[in-house]
Write a protein that holds these residues in place. Sequence first.
Motif: not given
Length: 443
Positions: A321-331, A345-358, A360-364
């Motif tokens: 899901a984060a990959k889609i939001f990142l690719a669009s740059g929209k709200k 999973v909750w911890m992962d959402v707040y801690s793991l960097p999303v590939p290609g995001s520089g 950023k975590t999913c939560s960000q």
Amino acid sequence: MTMTEKIFARSSKKTQLSPGENVWVNVDTLMTHDVSGPGSIGIFKKEFGENAKVWDKEKIVIIPDHYIFTSDERANRNVDILRDFCMEQNIKYFYDIKDLSNFKANPDYKGVCHIALAQEGHCRPGEVLLGTDSHTCTAGAFGQFATGIGNTDAGFVLGTGKLLLKVPLTLRFTMDGEMPSYLLAKDLILQIIGEISVSGATYKAMEFDGTTVESLTMEERMTLCNMVVEAGGKNGHIPADSTTYKYLEDKTSVAYEPVYSDEQARFLSEYIFDVSKLEPLVAKPHSPDNRALARVCKDVKIDRVYIGSCTGGKTEDFMAAAKIFLASGKKVKVPTFLVPATQKVWMDVYSLPVPGSGGKTCSQIFEEAGCDTPASPSCGACLGGPKDTYARMNEPMVCVSTTNRNFPGRMGHKEGQIYLASPYTAAASALTGYVTDPREFLQ
């Protein structure tokens, strides 16, 4: 013999079995939760006696997850019943929650049972796992027999560790070809259910193989097996391989022995799919087999998006899901609810960097896209629940959801309309306010 036939034979101490035979199967693990646990416990005590002891306190896993973050007194009481029973029986694996105001204050609490079973090392190749929940079939991703049972059966298993089961026929689904970048395992299982219908695999094992299946991660394999019950399946299974063993490395020290279908094994039917030719799908209201191409539903206006559950609330689902939001740059244009399946999973959402995001975590990324803050891990609104359940549909709305069922009333209001979709399609739809093919943002 097929994989399921072999597991039944081993656990019933038979050398050969055929579909249709009834055998007493020795259970390796029994799981129950806050909805079915109290009933199963009640039956156990009624039939075996108030002071009876369970057959094996280390083979029972009790996971509160369904109706947790609610002020409903009866729902809260169910968790109390589980706690009292686990203390009385000295159950080793009870993932308790006491402080509902802050799930993080409960280190033992996990969340959705089917994901917790995998993360905590209770899923192992070649074993028999029974659970008082229809989506127990998720664990078939590990090359084991896993299926849902009722409270009466569970009460019997609590006392004996055995269950009389009929050996199912097996259907084989071979999925070959390179998985397109815009597809996820949810699209694959929606394709299959659309092909054979919600009754097409009734009391049958569904075996998945082929190069596409071999390329899937464990979490994606879990999505595939998770929804076999939506086709009526007794269980689903994927042959264990290096992906399975790697996942289990740091999760269990229990020895296990995988089994595989023989080359000459007999299948009732065999289906072959070229995955490279498939497109993103949805299941329209009000049935998981009401299959349609996402792009054909582009004029369907939606009111909300829900990303969560045992089907679509795993770490990789949120990454998608984060990959889609990142690719669009929209709200997002509609309220978008995020319910991680488990505390991990909750911890992962707040801690793991999303590939290609520089970094950023999913939560960000979710925050930048205007999504709701990720909620406390649980089954959430997937099955409606008490009126105060987070993200429950309390009025007739149209929702695109990564969950598993879209029957009337499933997520709350009986006039609500649910479109089942992959995390890619759900996120894309959140960005447009309409059912949307994720290729709009991934090309």
